[in-house]
Design an enzyme around this catalytic site. Structure first.
Site, PDB file in Angstrom:
ATOM      1  N   SER A  36      14.596 -18.862  78.492  1.00 41.47           N
ATOM      2  CA  SER A  36      13.528 -18.661  77.513  1.00 41.47           C
ATOM      3  C   SER A  36      12.157 -18.562  78.154  1.00 41.47           C
ATOM      4  O   SER A  36      11.197 -18.108  77.533  1.00 41.47           O
ATOM      5  CB  SER A  36      13.505 -19.820  76.509  1.00 41.47           C
TER       6      SER A  36
ATOM      7  N   TYR B 118      28.570 -28.930  62.734  1.00 40.50           N
ATOM      8  CA  TYR B 118      27.235 -29.147  63.300  1.00 40.50           C
ATOM      9  C   TYR B 118      26.610 -30.351  62.604  1.00 40.50           C
ATOM     10  O   TYR B 118      26.233 -30.283  61.428  1.00 40.50           O
ATOM     11  CB  TYR B 118      26.333 -27.937  63.088  1.00 40.50           C
TER      12      TYR B 118
ATOM     13  N   LEU C 243      19.422 -16.721  74.752  1.00 41.98           N
ATOM     14  CA  LEU C 243      18.479 -17.348  75.685  1.00 41.98           C
ATOM     15  C   LEU C 243      19.164 -18.448  76.490  1.00 41.98           C
ATOM     16  O   LEU C 243      18.504 -19.265  77.124  1.00 41.98           O
ATOM     17  CB  LEU C 243      17.271 -17.916  74.935  1.00 41.98           C
TER      18      LEU C 243
ATOM     19  N   ARG D 210      20.721 -21.205  75.714  1.00 42.69           N
ATOM     20  CA  ARG D 210      20.322 -22.560  75.325  1.00 42.69           C
ATOM     21  C   ARG D 210      18.951 -22.955  75.881  1.00 42.69           C
ATOM     22  O   ARG D 210      18.714 -24.083  76.261  1.00 42.69           O
ATOM     23  CB  ARG D 210      21.394 -23.561  75.751  1.00 42.69           C
ATOM     24  N   GLY D 211      18.070 -21.973  75.925  1.00 41.94           N
ATOM     25  CA  GLY D 211      16.712 -22.200  76.402  1.00 41.94           C
ATOM     26  C   GLY D 211      16.532 -21.990  77.887  1.00 41.94           C
ATOM     27  O   GLY D 211      15.402 -21.947  78.378  1.00 41.94           O
TER      28      GLY D 211
END
Length: 334
Positions: free
Chosen positions: A217, A58, A211, A213-214
C-alpha cells in the site's frame, strides 16, 4: 473519479469496477472503529461502489451484523444498489481458532439462514464456500447453493480459492458467476491455469488482497508493531528478511508512482484493474481516507511504458514468503 461497472462473469450481476472488502472492519487486522467502519461503507455506496464482500466467520458474525446495520442506516437508493457477497463454511471456536471447513448441503443451508438474519436481507447476491471442504465433493456444495438460488435466497453462485479442476467441476454442476481469489502485483499465481480456465468458462474474478494486506500500500513500515490478533503477525510475507525484501519492492514501485503523481496504493490497484474487464478488485479500506485513496485508482491510466516499468520493478514471483502460513496454505488449491 468516475465509477465504472463490470459484470461478474456471464451469469453474474453487474457491479461497480471496485468492490469493498469489509473483513478488516471486524477481524484479523487489529482493532477497528465501528462508527468509522459504517461511515466508510456509506461513503463507498455514495461513491457508486455496489459490491460489499463479507464472510459469516469474520468476527464470528460481527461483520455481517455491521454491514446489516450500515445498510439499514443508508438512504434507500444506496441500500438498494448494494450487492452483498458472502463466504461461508469456515469453522471457528469461541477462542477464535480455526477447525476446518464444512461444505455439506445441510450445513450450507444452515449457514445461509443465519447470514440472512444477521444481514437483515431476504437474499444474498453471491454465495460461496470460503475454502474447499476436502471431505465433500464440490458438486454437493454447489448443488446446495443452487437449491438456495431456486428458492430465491441466493442470486448467484460463487467460488473461493479453488483450482482449475474444481472450477470446471463446479461449473458443470450449476452456473458459477465468480471466483474470489487473491490477485495482486505480488500474488500472480492465478495467471498460469486458473485465469485461463475462468475466462474459458465465462466466470468473473473478484480479486482480494490487491494491496497484499497493506504490504504494498505504501503505508506499511518495517518497524510497525502489529497488535494481538493481527493476521500479519503470522503471515510469512511480513516476517524478518521477507518483510525487508518485500518493502524494497514497494520502494521500487513508489518511484514509478511518484513519476505519475499518484500513490503506491493507487498504482497497485490500477494494475489489477487493468488486467481485464472480468476482474473486480476488492479494496479492504477500513477508513474513509483509505477508501478515497483507493477510489483514485479509477483515474489512473497505465500505458505500455508504465506497465513495463512495473514488471521490471515487481516481476512475477518477486515476493518473499508464502501468502499464508503453512497450515492455511494446505487448504488452498491455487
Amino acid at each position: 473519479m468516475t465509477m465504472r461497472t463490470r459484470t461478474l462473469g456471464t451469469t453474474g450481476p453487474q457491479v461497480s469496477a471496485l468492490g469493498l472488502g469489509c473483513m478488516g472492519m471486524s477481524a484479523l487486522y487489529g482493532e477497528a472503529d465501528r462508527a468509522e467502519s459504517i461511515a466508510t461503507i456509506h461513503a463507498a455506496l455514495e461513491a457508486g461502489v455496489t459490491l460489499l464482500d463479507t464472510g459469516d466467520f469474520y468476527g464470528m458474525g460481527h461483520n455481517e451484523m455491521l454491514i446489516g446495520e450500515a445498510l439499514r442506516a443508508a438512504p434507500a437508493a444506496r441500500r438498494e444498489q448494494a450487492l452483498v457477497s458472502v463466504k461461508f463454511g469456515a469453522l471457528r471456536d469461541p477462542d477464535g481458532g480455526w477447525s476446518g471447513y464444512d461444505g455439506r448441503p445441510a450445513a450450507v443451508k444452515n449457514f445461509a439462514a443465519y447470514s440472512l438474519q444477521r444481514l437483515g436481507v431476504d437474499h444474498i447476491d453471491v454465495y460461496r464456500i470460503a475454502r474447499l471442504d476436502p471431505d465433500v465433493p464440490i458438486e454437493e456444495t454447489v448443488g446446495a447453493i443452487a437449491e438456495l438460488v431456486e428458492k430465491g435466497y441466493v442470486r448467484h453462485i460463487g467460488l473461493s480459492e479453488v483450482g482449475a479442476e474444481t472450477i470446471r467441476r463446479a461449473a458443470a454442476t450449476a452456473p458459477v458467476s465468480d471466483l474470489q481469489i487473491e490477485y495482486s502485483l505480488i500474488s500472480r499465481g492465478i495467471e498460469d491455469e486458473i485465469l485461463p480456465t475462468t475466462r474459458e468458462l465465462g466466470i468473473g474474478i473478484t480479486a482480494y488482497g490487491v494491496l497484499s494486506r497493506g504490504l504494498i500500500s505504501g503505508h506499511f513500515t518495517a518497524d510497525r508493531q502489529l497488535g494481538a490478533g493481527d493476521f500479519r503477525a503470522m503471515s510469512p510475507r511480513f516476517q524478518g528478511d521477507n518483510l525487508r525484501h518485500n518493502l524494497n519492492l514497494v520502494e521500487a514501485l513508489r518511484k514509478i508512482a511518484e513519476q505519475k503523481g499518484v500513490s503506491v496504493a493507487q498504482i497497485a490497484v490500477a494494475w489489477v484493474l487493468g488486467r481485464g474487464e472480468d476482474i473486480v478488485p476488492l479494496v479492504g479500506a477500513r477508513r474513509r481516507d483509505r477508501l478515497t485513496e483507493a477510489l483514485g485508482a479509477l483515474d489512473v491510466t497505465l500505458d505500455a511504458a508504465d506497465l513495463a516499468a512495473i514488471e521490471e520493478a515487481v516481476p512475477p514471483g518477486a515476493a518473499a514468503g508464502d501468502r499464508y502460513p503453512a497450515a492455511q496454505m494446505a487448504h488452498l488449491e491455487s
